[in-house]
Design a protein around this motif. Structure first.
Motif, PDB file in Angstrom:
ATOM      1  N   LEU A   1       0.898  -1.194  -0.080  1.00 22.77           N
ATOM      2  CA  LEU A   1       0.021  -0.142  -0.003  1.00 22.77           C
ATOM      3  C   LEU A   1       0.724   1.187   0.078  1.00 22.77           C
ATOM      4  O   LEU A   1       2.164   1.092   0.200  1.00 22.77           O
ATOM      5  N   ASN A   2       0.214   2.325  -0.120  1.00 22.35           N
ATOM      6  CA  ASN A   2       0.868   3.537   0.036  1.00 22.35           C
ATOM      7  C   ASN A   2       0.110   4.541   0.999  1.00 22.35           C
ATOM      8  O   ASN A   2      -1.150   4.732   0.680  1.00 22.35           O
ATOM      9  N   VAL A   3       0.852   4.874   2.017  1.00 26.13           N
ATOM     10  CA  VAL A   3       0.301   5.888   2.893  1.00 26.13           C
ATOM     11  C   VAL A   3      -0.473   7.255   2.413  1.00 26.13           C
ATOM     12  O   VAL A   3      -1.353   7.664   2.879  1.00 26.13           O
ATOM     13  N   ALA A   4       0.429   7.960   1.639  1.00 25.37           N
ATOM     14  CA  ALA A   4      -0.025   9.150   0.926  1.00 25.37           C
ATOM     15  C   ALA A   4      -1.174   9.026   0.153  1.00 25.37           C
ATOM     16  O   ALA A   4      -2.052   9.730   0.322  1.00 25.37           O
ATOM     17  N   ALA A   5      -1.162   7.902  -0.665  1.00 25.08           N
ATOM     18  CA  ALA A   5      -2.284   7.637  -1.591  1.00 25.08           C
ATOM     19  C   ALA A   5      -3.477   7.268  -0.577  1.00 25.08           C
ATOM     20  O   ALA A   5      -4.625   7.755  -1.129  1.00 25.08           O
ATOM     21  N   ASN A   6      -3.373   6.680   0.604  1.00 22.89           N
ATOM     22  CA  ASN A   6      -4.445   6.536   1.399  1.00 22.89           C
ATOM     23  C   ASN A   6      -5.158   7.591   2.244  1.00 22.89           C
ATOM     24  O   ASN A   6      -6.183   7.745   2.171  1.00 22.89           O
ATOM     25  N   CYS A   7      -4.191   8.744   2.230  1.00 21.00           N
ATOM     26  CA  CYS A   7      -4.558   9.751   2.970  1.00 21.00           C
ATOM     27  C   CYS A   7      -4.808  11.082   2.068  1.00 21.00           C
ATOM     28  O   CYS A   7      -5.475  11.981   2.356  1.00 21.00           O
ATOM     29  N   ILE A   8      -4.468  10.765   0.801  1.00 22.27           N
ATOM     30  CA  ILE A   8      -4.939  12.001  -0.374  1.00 22.27           C
ATOM     31  C   ILE A   8      -5.891  11.251  -1.467  1.00 22.27           C
ATOM     32  O   ILE A   8      -6.818  11.546  -1.584  1.00 22.27           O
ATOM     33  N   ASP A   9      -4.861  10.526  -2.097  1.00 24.76           N
ATOM     34  CA  ASP A   9      -5.444  10.337  -3.494  1.00 24.76           C
ATOM     35  C   ASP A   9      -6.764   9.737  -3.661  1.00 24.76           C
ATOM     36  O   ASP A   9      -7.446   9.723  -4.389  1.00 24.76           O
ATOM     37  N   ARG A  10      -6.977   8.710  -2.452  1.00 21.20           N
ATOM     38  CA  ARG A  10      -8.217   7.856  -2.649  1.00 21.20           C
ATOM     39  C   ARG A  10      -9.531   8.807  -2.390  1.00 21.20           C
ATOM     40  O   ARG A  10     -10.426   8.373  -2.524  1.00 21.20           O
TER      41      ARG A  10
ATOM     42  N   ALA B   1      -5.700  32.659   8.269  1.00 21.14           N
ATOM     43  CA  ALA B   1      -5.911  31.310   8.063  1.00 21.14           C
ATOM     44  C   ALA B   1      -5.758  30.754   6.747  1.00 21.14           C
ATOM     45  O   ALA B   1      -6.201  31.276   5.775  1.00 21.14           O
ATOM     46  N   LYS B   2      -5.367  29.520   6.780  1.00 18.64           N
ATOM     47  CA  LYS B   2      -5.219  28.806   5.410  1.00 18.64           C
ATOM     48  C   LYS B   2      -6.405  27.731   5.140  1.00 18.64           C
ATOM     49  O   LYS B   2      -6.279  26.816   6.136  1.00 18.64           O
ATOM     50  N   HIS B   3      -6.848  27.552   4.155  1.00 17.50           N
ATOM     51  CA  HIS B   3      -7.800  26.302   4.106  1.00 17.50           C
ATOM     52  C   HIS B   3      -7.267  25.300   2.914  1.00 17.50           C
ATOM     53  O   HIS B   3      -7.330  26.030   1.798  1.00 17.50           O
ATOM     54  N   ILE B   4      -6.784  24.339   3.044  1.00 14.58           N
ATOM     55  CA  ILE B   4      -5.764  23.717   1.876  1.00 14.58           C
ATOM     56  C   ILE B   4      -6.860  22.297   1.656  1.00 14.58           C
ATOM     57  O   ILE B   4      -7.402  21.215   2.547  1.00 14.58           O
ATOM     58  N   THR B   5      -7.497  22.245   0.185  1.00  8.90           N
ATOM     59  CA  THR B   5      -8.195  21.388  -0.017  1.00  8.90           C
ATOM     60  C   THR B   5      -7.499  20.049  -0.295  1.00  8.90           C
ATOM     61  O   THR B   5      -6.085  20.130  -0.442  1.00  8.90           O
ATOM     62  N   TYR B   6      -8.107  18.815  -0.563  1.00  2.95           N
ATOM     63  CA  TYR B   6      -7.586  17.888  -0.848  1.00  2.95           C
ATOM     64  C   TYR B   6      -6.903  17.669  -2.106  1.00  2.95           C
ATOM     65  O   TYR B   6      -5.638  17.246  -2.177  1.00  2.95           O
ATOM     66  N   ALA B   7      -7.418  18.545  -2.987  1.00  4.24           N
ATOM     67  CA  ALA B   7      -6.765  18.462  -4.202  1.00  4.24           C
ATOM     68  C   ALA B   7      -5.455  19.388  -4.133  1.00  4.24           C
ATOM     69  O   ALA B   7      -4.367  18.928  -4.705  1.00  4.24           O
ATOM     70  N   GLU B   8      -5.568  20.492  -3.272  1.00  3.27           N
ATOM     71  CA  GLU B   8      -3.947  21.207  -3.127  1.00  3.27           C
ATOM     72  C   GLU B   8      -3.168  20.480  -2.261  1.00  3.27           C
ATOM     73  O   GLU B   8      -2.069  20.298  -2.509  1.00  3.27           O
ATOM     74  N   LEU B   9      -3.589  19.525  -1.236  1.00  2.80           N
ATOM     75  CA  LEU B   9      -2.641  18.664  -0.412  1.00  2.80           C
ATOM     76  C   LEU B   9      -1.983  17.849  -1.305  1.00  2.80           C
ATOM     77  O   LEU B   9      -0.679  17.697  -1.456  1.00  2.80           O
ATOM     78  N   HIS B  10      -2.918  17.448  -2.366  1.00  2.53           N
ATOM     79  CA  HIS B  10      -2.029  16.286  -3.621  1.00  2.53           C
ATOM     80  C   HIS B  10      -1.151  16.920  -4.248  1.00  2.53           C
ATOM     81  O   HIS B  10      -0.002  16.284  -4.263  1.00  2.53           O
ATOM     82  N   ARG B  11      -1.576  18.320  -4.663  1.00  6.31           N
ATOM     83  CA  ARG B  11      -0.453  18.845  -5.603  1.00  6.31           C
ATOM     84  C   ARG B  11       0.805  19.297  -4.689  1.00  6.31           C
ATOM     85  O   ARG B  11       1.823  19.016  -5.084  1.00  6.31           O
TER      86      ARG B  11
ATOM     87  N   LEU C   1      -6.252  12.384   8.077  1.00  4.12           N
ATOM     88  CA  LEU C   1      -6.441  12.415   6.487  1.00  4.12           C
ATOM     89  C   LEU C   1      -6.795  10.960   5.909  1.00  4.12           C
ATOM     90  O   LEU C   1      -7.441  10.874   4.994  1.00  4.12           O
ATOM     91  N   ALA C   2      -6.117   9.809   6.690  1.00  3.84           N
ATOM     92  CA  ALA C   2      -6.624   8.544   6.092  1.00  3.84           C
ATOM     93  C   ALA C   2      -8.303   8.293   6.168  1.00  3.84           C
ATOM     94  O   ALA C   2      -8.664   7.754   5.143  1.00  3.84           O
ATOM     95  N   ASN C   3      -8.924   9.215   7.066  1.00  5.33           N
ATOM     96  CA  ASN C   3     -10.358   9.211   7.024  1.00  5.33           C
ATOM     97  C   ASN C   3     -11.098  10.242   6.392  1.00  5.33           C
ATOM     98  O   ASN C   3     -12.316  10.380   6.281  1.00  5.33           O
ATOM     99  N   GLY C   4     -10.253  10.890   5.344  1.00  5.90           N
ATOM    100  CA  GLY C   4     -11.034  12.067   4.660  1.00  5.90           C
ATOM    101  C   GLY C   4     -11.289  13.197   5.640  1.00  5.90           C
ATOM    102  O   GLY C   4     -12.311  13.759   5.178  1.00  5.90           O
TER     103      GLY C   4
ATOM    104  N   ALA D   1     -11.670  11.614  -5.595  1.00  6.52           N
ATOM    105  CA  ALA D   1     -12.863  11.469  -6.528  1.00  6.52           C
ATOM    106  C   ALA D   1     -13.921  12.200  -5.931  1.00  6.52           C
ATOM    107  O   ALA D   1     -14.827  12.649  -6.383  1.00  6.52           O
ATOM    108  N   THR D   2     -14.133  11.991  -4.352  1.00  2.92           N
ATOM    109  CA  THR D   2     -15.235  12.568  -3.776  1.00  2.92           C
ATOM    110  C   THR D   2     -14.887  13.842  -3.031  1.00  2.92           C
ATOM    111  O   THR D   2     -15.773  14.695  -2.642  1.00  2.92           O
ATOM    112  N   ARG D   3     -13.731  14.157  -2.594  1.00  2.00           N
ATOM    113  CA  ARG D   3     -13.383  15.314  -1.761  1.00  2.00           C
ATOM    114  C   ARG D   3     -12.219  16.351  -2.134  1.00  2.00           C
ATOM    115  O   ARG D   3     -11.758  17.020  -1.435  1.00  2.00           O
ATOM    116  N   ALA D   4     -12.232  16.378  -3.516  1.00  2.00           N
ATOM    117  CA  ALA D   4     -10.947  17.067  -4.156  1.00  2.00           C
ATOM    118  C   ALA D   4     -11.217  18.675  -3.505  1.00  2.00           C
ATOM    119  O   ALA D   4     -10.162  19.098  -3.148  1.00  2.00           O
TER     120      ALA D   4
END
Ligand code: PRX
Length: 649
Positions: free
Chosen positions: A74-83, A105-115, A319-322, A86-89
């Motif tokens: 598995l990959n931990v980052a993929a579990n915490c972000i990539d997966r 303050a900053k709000h970092i989305t899952y898409a930004e976290l991925h990038r 993050l693993a829990n979205g 599809a639903t939470r970008a």
């Protein structure tokens, strides 16, 4: 001991993931057939190649071997972000609240976290980091700390975070300890309106590092720093060019994810090793159930990512829990004692998780710092790091939680990866000061400290051990498996020994009574007395030193140092200050002694062993209970120490 049972409200229990009946059923199943239980719950993370072997674990003397899900990948980052993409970008993954409340303050989305994670991963790869290499992270509480952790996980590098409050010496030792290829740091770390010069600390640390270690520098404040061409790399500059797609490496479940140094009763801190699959399953599952986290909730753990609490409950578990996880750069008392509650109101925090030391400190400042904020979004409160005294528990419950938020008093350790004993808030009625019941799959036992036999009656008092493994358990001490066995499995054969004492009451509830070894717990931070002693004796004017803990109103325990000076050196207030700042520079501010007592002699047995039991009693002001002093080489030493006991002030 208070014994009032506080059950969850009906409304809370009804919407909770786990109610009382489910807890009983699931717990029974988890210990009756751990293979089946964890085969099912291991599915909460995404596997590249599914595991077929759930576990092979042995606590047998000479063969301490712990593996979970070992043939899975598995990959931990993929579990915490990539997966989640599809639903939470566009969902916020991280809310970042800066030290200064006037900054945005900053709000970092899952898409930004991925990038950002991919960019950081790409930068690390360009700096030569490969799968299995070590990266030391010495950063403030800024989003880049999470990017750095996840970037390492993405490419299979092993991170070792060093708390930004540690000194250059401590940092250098940790860089050397794991032979790090890269150090990630920042120019300065703002905290409570002050700035720690991280880059210059890093420069000093690297003077003692003989291998080649590159440095990646994040500009947090833009303040002045010195630069070493070739060694130092500018994150902002490299980020502009870095690829924002970096593939996630396929990691074996038992590949190390991180090393985290923690103090023990002997010697220097040891590198606790956590691996990939079991740790992630356990961190995410405990995060979901202990905090009863529901989709859309705002979760805030106030720890620093430099401690295990930050690893498991700011970054990996949530993050693993979205989840949406809040990361706070500052301190509870800046600009004033209302900051925690201001942040709770501002970001509509639903679950709030902090340490008793913070609660005690804030409680003393007056209720108006809390009551002026709207805390109606809070649903649950958590406590971690040390026993919570009933007074603090009650204040937390009524003033902060408005009497409507269950309090989860979570007992666990750096070594355990996640909560071991904790209320599940919809299932277990709480008692102020008790960590209550074990999490799924956890089998605590109370042993008689001397005989090592298991006390099987419900009511019991002794040392707290674990009878069997759980997925989040540490696997080894970095580079020293023998030390792993010696520290945790040799005093009580066949068990994992926690180092804590505990009591089990008639309801089967666990009450942690504190460390039974030479580790003290200062403001929820673990400190080895041996470490502080060796820092003190490294000073030219100190001949000998003995360090113990003593009860401290705010910190839980304070550091009490008995110091014998070299012949001819006179004690003075200046020397006291010099020694305090010496320890600060040797280890860090958290290790600074609260009290130093000049000791012309230390109580020793005839064979030369320091009798710490006596020193502890004197520090606690408990002279009636000094016990047997007949084995002392020179009993008059004790009278002198009592007469000159340092003032608690
Ligand atoms: O003594 C226990 C205490 O903190 C120790 C673990 O410290 P550390 O590895 O730094 O991890 C702290 C955060 C998990 C334990 O051996 N401790 C931790 N939580 C509690 C606690 N003592 C009583 N109650 C707790 N809830």
């Amino acid at each position: 001991m208070p014994n009032d049972l506080t059950p969850p409200s009906d409304a809370f229990a009804k919407s909770a993931h786990i109610d009382a009946e489910t807890y009983e059923k699931m717990y029974a199943a988890s210990v009756a057939d751990p293979e089946a239980f964890w085969a099912e719950h291991g599915q909460r993370v995404d596997w590249i190649k599914p595991f077929t072997v759930v576990r092979s674990t042995s606590f047998a003397p000479g063969n301490i071997d712990i593996k979970w899900f070992e043939d899975g990948t598995l990959n931990v980052a993929a579990n915490c972000i990539d997966r989640h993409l599809a639903t939470r970008a566009d969902q916020t993954a991280i809310i970042w609240e800066p030290d200064d409340p006037n900054d945005a303050a900053k709000h970092i989305t899952y898409a930004e976290l991925h990038r950002e994670t991919c960019k950081m991963a790409n930068i690390l790869e360009d700096m030569g980091v490969r799968k299995g290499d070590r990266v030391v992270i010495y950063l403030p509480m800024i989003p880049e700390a999470a990017y750095a952790m996840l970037a390492c996980a993405r490419i299979g590098a092993i991170h070792s975070i060093v708390f930004a409050g540690f000194s250059p010496d401590a940092l250098g030792a940790r860089i050397n300890g794991c032979d790090a290829k890269v150090l990630i740091t920042a120019d300065y770390a703002p905290r409570g309106g002050r700035q720690t010069p991280l880059k210059s600390n890093a420069d000093a640390a690297l003077l003692n590092v003989l291998h080649d270690c590159k440095v990646l520098v994040v500009r947090r404040t833009g303040g002045q720093i010195t630069w070493m061409e070739g060694r130092d790399h500018d994150y902002a500059e490299l980020r502009l060019e870095a690829d924002d797609h970096t593939p996630a490496a396929e990691m074996a479940a038992e590949d190390p994810l991180f090393i985290l140094y923690t103090s023990g009763s002997t010697g220097q801190p040891k590198g606790v090793v956590h691996t990939t699959g079991g740790y992630l399953v356990y961190a995410s599952m405990t995060h979901a159930y202990t905090f009863d986290y529901h989709d859309g909730d705002i979760f805030w753990c106030t720890a620093d990512v430099g401690w295990v609490t930050g690893h498991s409950y700011i970054v990996y578990g949530p993050l693993a829990n979205g989840a949406t996880t809040l990361m706070f750069e500052g301190v509870p008392t800046y600009p004033d004692a209302g900051r925690f509650w201001a942040v709770c109101e501002k970001h509509k925090v639903n679950q709030f998780y902090t340490a008793p030391t913070a609660i005690r400190a804030l409680m003393g400042q007056g209720d108006e710092f809390v009551t002026k904020y709207d805390l109606s979004d809070l649903k649950l409160l958590g406590s971690v790091g040390e026993p919570i005294n009933p007074e603090a528990w009650n204040w937390y419950n009524t003033v902060v939680g408005g009497g409507r938020c269950p309090i989860v008093d979570t007992w666990w350790q750096t070594e355990t990866g996640g909560h071991l004993i904790t209320p599940l808030p919809g299932a277990i009625a709480t008692k102020p000061g008790s960590a209550t019941k074990p999490f799924f799959g956890v089998q605590p036992v109370v042993l008689d400290a001397h005989s090592g036999t298991e006390i099987t009656s419900t009511e019991a008092e002794g040392v707290l051990c674990l009878k069997d493994s759980w997925p989040g358990q540490m696997r080894t001490v970095w580079g020293d498996h023998e030390r792993f066995e010696k520290t945790y499995f040799s005093d009580y054969k066949g068990y994992y020994f926690s180092g804590d004492g505990c009591r089990r009451d008639a309801d089967g509830y666990y009450w942690i009574t504190g460390r039974v070894d030479d580790v003290i717990n200062v403001s929820g931070h673990r400190m080895g007395t041996a470490e502080v002693e060796s820092a003190l004796v490294a000073h030219a004017k100190v001949a000998e030193a003995a360090v113990v803990g003593y009860p401290h109103q705010i910190k839980g325990q304070g550091i009490y140092a008995y110091v014998t000076l070299m012949n001819g050196v006179e004690p003075s207030d200046d020397l006291r200050k010099e020694l305090e700042s010496w320890v600060r520079t040797e280890i860090g501010p958290i290790a600074k002694p609260d009290l130093i007592q000049w000791a012309p002699g230390l109580p020793k047995t005839r064979s030369g062993k320091i009798m710490r039991r006596i020193l502890r009693k004197i520090a606690e002001n408990d002279y009636g209970a000094l016990g047997d002093t007949s084995t002392l080489a020179d009993p008059s030493v004790v009278d002198n120490l009592i007469e000159n006991r340092a003032n608690k002030g």
